[in-house]
Design an enzyme around this catalytic site. Sequence first.
Site, PDB file in Angstrom:
ATOM      1  N   GLY A  51       0.831  -1.200   0.000  1.00  0.00           N
ATOM      2  CA  GLY A  51       0.000   0.000   0.000  1.00  0.00           C
ATOM      3  C   GLY A  51       0.862   1.245   0.000  1.00  0.00           C
ATOM      4  O   GLY A  51       2.012   1.208   0.455  1.00  0.00           O
ATOM      5  N   GLN A  56       3.077  10.135   1.023  1.00  0.00           N
ATOM      6  CA  GLN A  56       4.362   9.445   1.191  1.00  0.00           C
ATOM      7  C   GLN A  56       5.338   9.760   0.054  1.00  0.00           C
ATOM      8  O   GLN A  56       6.535   9.525   0.177  1.00  0.00           O
ATOM      9  CB  GLN A  56       4.163   7.926   1.268  1.00  0.00           C
ATOM     10  CG  GLN A  56       3.513   7.477   2.566  1.00  0.00           C
ATOM     11  CD  GLN A  56       3.392   5.974   2.607  1.00  0.00           C
ATOM     12  OE1 GLN A  56       2.452   5.416   2.049  1.00  0.00           O
ATOM     13  NE2 GLN A  56       4.345   5.312   3.231  1.00  0.00           N
ATOM     14  N   CYS A  95       5.542   0.006   7.259  1.00  0.00           N
ATOM     15  CA  CYS A  95       5.278   1.205   6.463  1.00  0.00           C
ATOM     16  C   CYS A  95       6.508   1.528   5.624  1.00  0.00           C
ATOM     17  O   CYS A  95       7.631   1.500   6.135  1.00  0.00           O
ATOM     18  CB  CYS A  95       4.962   2.368   7.396  1.00  0.00           C
ATOM     19  SG  CYS A  95       4.627   3.909   6.533  1.00  0.00           S
ATOM     20  N   HIS A 137      -4.475   1.761   7.350  1.00  0.00           N
ATOM     21  CA  HIS A 137      -3.115   2.284   7.515  1.00  0.00           C
ATOM     22  C   HIS A 137      -2.882   3.446   6.539  1.00  0.00           C
ATOM     23  O   HIS A 137      -2.383   4.508   6.925  1.00  0.00           O
ATOM     24  CB  HIS A 137      -2.089   1.164   7.284  1.00  0.00           C
ATOM     25  CG  HIS A 137      -0.663   1.636   7.271  1.00  0.00           C
ATOM     26  ND1 HIS A 137       0.186   1.474   8.340  1.00  0.00           N
ATOM     27  CD2 HIS A 137       0.042   2.298   6.322  1.00  0.00           C
ATOM     28  CE1 HIS A 137       1.363   2.022   8.045  1.00  0.00           C
ATOM     29  NE2 HIS A 137       1.313   2.514   6.823  1.00  0.00           N
ATOM     30  N   GLU A 138      -3.268   3.252   5.283  1.00  0.00           N
ATOM     31  CA  GLU A 138      -3.050   4.298   4.271  1.00  0.00           C
ATOM     32  C   GLU A 138      -3.946   5.509   4.512  1.00  0.00           C
ATOM     33  O   GLU A 138      -3.541   6.648   4.269  1.00  0.00           O
ATOM     34  CB  GLU A 138      -3.264   3.757   2.859  1.00  0.00           C
ATOM     35  CG  GLU A 138      -2.407   2.566   2.454  1.00  0.00           C
ATOM     36  CD  GLU A 138      -0.920   2.736   2.733  1.00  0.00           C
ATOM     37  OE1 GLU A 138      -0.433   3.876   2.764  1.00  0.00           O
ATOM     38  OE2 GLU A 138      -0.237   1.722   2.946  1.00  0.00           O
ATOM     39  N   HIS A 141      -2.387   7.925   6.791  1.00  0.00           N
ATOM     40  CA  HIS A 141      -1.415   8.806   6.131  1.00  0.00           C
ATOM     41  C   HIS A 141      -2.089  10.069   5.600  1.00  0.00           C
ATOM     42  O   HIS A 141      -1.515  11.150   5.645  1.00  0.00           O
ATOM     43  CB  HIS A 141      -0.753   8.094   4.943  1.00  0.00           C
ATOM     44  CG  HIS A 141       0.390   7.201   5.317  1.00  0.00           C
ATOM     45  ND1 HIS A 141       1.526   7.671   5.938  1.00  0.00           N
ATOM     46  CD2 HIS A 141       0.578   5.870   5.159  1.00  0.00           C
ATOM     47  CE1 HIS A 141       2.363   6.662   6.138  1.00  0.00           C
ATOM     48  NE2 HIS A 141       1.814   5.551   5.676  1.00  0.00           N
TER      49      HIS A 141
HETATM   50 CO    CO Z   1       2.562   3.675   5.677  1.00  0.00          CO
END
Ligand code: CO
Length: 169
Positions: A51, A56, A95, A137-138, A141
């Site tokens: 992912g 990021q 991550c 999780h994404e 972000h």
């Molecule tokens: Co991450």
Amino acid sequence: MIYEPKVLPILKWPEADGLHEVSVAVTEFDVGLQQFAYDMLVTMKASNGVGLAAPQVGVLKRLLIICIEDDKQIVLVNPELIEASKALFKWNEGCLSVPGYYENRERPERIAVKFQNLLGEPQDFEFRGLYAFAIQHEMDHLDGKLFVDGASELKRLRIKTKMKKAAKK
Ligand code: CO
């Protein structure tokens, strides 16, 4: 003309600015957005990730991609969590912005998410297990949250040491 996707540099915690910023909604669903999603996919694949979220790679837009099985690439634009199960799913969370560090964590096992696809069309899906875990999780972000944020100072120091070791390999 066929677009040649490029591998983008992935921002790393704790040096990179931007990983703690809140991303803004995507409003233009143009070819540029499709090409960017393609860049994100090759970037994620180059680092063997499952992912990746746009911030990021330094783009503060609400877009994330997931690819757990090779033939299933999922792009979520402007995702919103609608529902989350009480049942939890445990996974060794990692991550690409914190390379070399993993930690067991539980997140809701089933989620309902509203989002748009790359054409801007509204979608409504339910995800389970690892898919649900990775999407959560994404999505963190996109709100500037990293899974190491809650760790103690001592633990953060340990994570940095592990990252340095991993970078040397
Ligand atoms: Co991450």
